[in-house]
Design a protein around this motif. Structure first.
Motif, PDB file in Angstrom:
ATOM      1  N   LYS A  62      -7.208   3.523   5.245  1.00 35.08           N
ATOM      2  CA  LYS A  62      -6.187   3.591   4.196  1.00 35.08           C
ATOM      3  C   LYS A  62      -6.643   4.449   3.019  1.00 35.08           C
TER       4      LYS A  62
ATOM      5  N   THR B 216       1.209   7.398  -1.554  1.00 37.67           N
ATOM      6  CA  THR B 216       2.309   6.452  -1.826  1.00 37.67           C
ATOM      7  C   THR B 216       3.356   7.164  -2.684  1.00 37.67           C
TER       8      THR B 216
ATOM      9  N   LYS C   5       3.277   1.054   4.187  1.00 38.87           N
ATOM     10  CA  LYS C   5       1.935   0.585   3.818  1.00 38.87           C
ATOM     11  C   LYS C   5       1.986  -0.713   2.997  1.00 38.87           C
ATOM     12  N   ASN C   6       3.173  -1.087   2.541  1.00 38.90           N
ATOM     13  CA  ASN C   6       3.283  -2.284   1.693  1.00 38.90           C
ATOM     14  C   ASN C   6       3.066  -3.562   2.493  1.00 38.90           C
TER      15      ASN C   6
ATOM     16  N   LYS D 200       4.569  -6.065  -2.028  1.00 36.94           N
ATOM     17  CA  LYS D 200       3.909  -5.340  -3.120  1.00 36.94           C
ATOM     18  C   LYS D 200       3.700  -3.895  -2.712  1.00 36.94           C
TER      19      LYS D 200
ATOM     20  N   ASN E  34       1.754  -0.709  -2.172  1.00 33.17           N
ATOM     21  CA  ASN E  34       0.326  -0.589  -1.887  1.00 33.17           C
ATOM     22  C   ASN E  34      -0.195   0.818  -2.219  1.00 33.17           C
TER      23      ASN E  34
ATOM     24  N   SER F 272      -3.798   3.434  -2.441  1.00 33.91           N
ATOM     25  CA  SER F 272      -5.225   3.658  -2.198  1.00 33.91           C
ATOM     26  C   SER F 272      -5.722   4.498  -3.362  1.00 33.91           C
TER      27      SER F 272
ATOM     28  N   ASN G 105      -5.736  -1.065  -0.844  1.00 32.36           N
ATOM     29  CA  ASN G 105      -4.900  -2.237  -1.147  1.00 32.36           C
ATOM     30  C   ASN G 105      -4.874  -2.560  -2.644  1.00 32.36           C
TER      31      ASN G 105
ATOM     32  N   HIS H 188      -2.775  -2.609  -6.334  1.00 32.44           N
ATOM     33  CA  HIS H 188      -1.379  -2.793  -6.742  1.00 32.44           C
ATOM     34  C   HIS H 188      -1.198  -2.509  -8.222  1.00 32.44           C
TER      35      HIS H 188
END
Ligand code: NAD
Length: 360
Positions: free
Chosen positions: A235, A242, A317-318, A322, A324, A326, A337, A339
């Motif tokens: 990840k 994102t 990826k959430n 929430k 997510n 990287s 992970n 937030h």
């Protein structure tokens, strides 16, 4: 110059002798007398196919499959047509699909090969910088669906990847810049040495691409080898993505698409800001990252931050509802992970806009 980077299950050949390496691979390949198919788009058909067929005699008899260049080809309709073409042109379970192109060709071709007759062999011959350093290796493939990036796909590895920087000679400048974003990402999640090598690049014309591509592939390969299924450390490769994926989906919906790498560059600005706020990335490194990205990506862009956040909420990826991210605690120290609440994400997106307006 040439080198071989070993992935868990296949090899990535990089250098001037890749056509020789392809010949060697074919002589051992289980495809034997079965038909070989080469997937291209109109640009790689014009600029790359003659080079490949000139260098690898066995490919002169190959069946050429063509898709339209661009992200729109990452669609289920295109896949259905390729399944039809393969069937009509006599593909069998031993057939080999050769993906000759950028990330769109390798994503579409990889997905087609993974699903046709429950899976046929494929190799990737990346022709864009982005595909050389990123998309062609790692085993992810897929298409966009329901307006969302890479929503459907599989993990399926190529039999081999052959990276020949000779193809970069015809790659348009804007595409070089797009691919360079993934080079920057790999350096930032890798270590200070790689980042300082990349940071020293003033313009993309006088670059020793062999070394830069080798280091970039090496970084991705090392991470993928330790977490193929994307459950934990892989990840880290999503740094910048994102925001990038949400931005790409938003801009495509608004008929003003940008290049994937350009979106990643903007995403890295926003996610560096989040790295400062959430993980304590230091001001000096963050400022260097902002300056470097602004210098190489003189973009101005209008977007509505709340709409981008809505797209982020559908990111695959959430988890646990929430968004997510990287991020990076420091250069070479990725934090997966992570937030942030909506207010902070909005701030990061507004920060992106401000940064893009500043001329370095
Ligand atoms: P692309 O495949 O659309 O190629 C960019 C453009 O360059 C196209 O117009 C193509 O025809 C042209 N081109 C490619 N090679 C050329 C050459 N040698 N000479 C002249 N023109 C050439 O885009 P891309 O930037 O290579 O890849 C982006 C795609 O890759 C996105 O869909 C992204 O989601 C995907 N991707 C996948 C992974 C993965 O792990 N599967 C990783 C990163 C990106």
């Amino acid at each position: 110059m040439s080198t071989t980077i070993r992935s868990n299950n296949y090899e990535i050949f990089l250098g001037n002798d890749t056509f020789y390496q392809i010949g060697k691979f074919l002589s051992k390949s289980r495809s034997g007398n079965s038909k070989k198919f080469i997937l291209v788009d109109e640009n790689t058909k014009e600029h790359c196919l003659p080079l490949l067929q000139g260098g690898v005699l066995a490919f002169q008899q190959a069946v050429i499959l063509e898709i339209a260049s661009g992200e729109e080809s990452k669609s289920i309709d295109v896949i259905v047509n390729l399944w039809k073409d393969l069937t009509e042109q006599g593909a069998d379970q031993q057939s080999l699909l050769v993906n000759l192109g950028g990330g769109v060709v390798s994503d579409v071709g990889g997905f087609t090969a993974a699903t046709f007759m429950r899976g046929i062999d494929f190799i990737n011959i990346p022709t864009s910088l982005l595909a050389m350093v990123d998309a062609s290796a790692g085993g992810k493939n897929g298409i966009n669906f329901g307006g969302l990036k890479n929503q459907v796909g599989t993990f399926d590895e190529p039999q081999a990847v052959f990276v020949s920087p000779v193809f970069l000679k015809t790659l348009p400048e804007v595409e070089m810049r797009s691919g360079f974003a993934e080079v920057i990402k790999h350096a930032l999640i890798s270590d200070y040495k790689k980042w300082s090598d990349v940071k020293a690049i003033e313009n993309l014309e006088n670059v020793n691409w062999f070394d830069i591509i080798r280091e970039s592939i090496w970084t991705k390969n090392k991470i993928v080898n330790s977490d193929f299924r994307d459950r934990h450390i892989r990840k880290a490769l999503n740094f910048g993505h994102t925001i990038a994926h949400a931005l790409e989906s938003y801009l495509r919906k608004n008929n003003s698409p940008i290049k994937h790498g350009e979106a990643v560059a903007i995403g890295m600005i926003g996610e560096t800001y989040l790295s400062q706020q959430v993980c304590g990335l230091n001001e000096k490194d963050a400022t260097e990252i902002y300056q470097f990205i602004r210098k190489h990506y003189p973009l101005t862009l209008e977007f509505d931050s709340d709409s981008i956040i809505e797209f982020m909420k559908s990111d695959k990826k959430n988890h646990s509802e929430k968004i997510n991210f990287s991020l990076n605690k420091s250069i070479g120290e990725p934090m997966i992970n992570q937030h942030a609440d909506e207010a902070l994400i909005r701030q990061a997106l507004e920060f992106c806009k401000e940064q893009l307006m500043v001329v370095s």
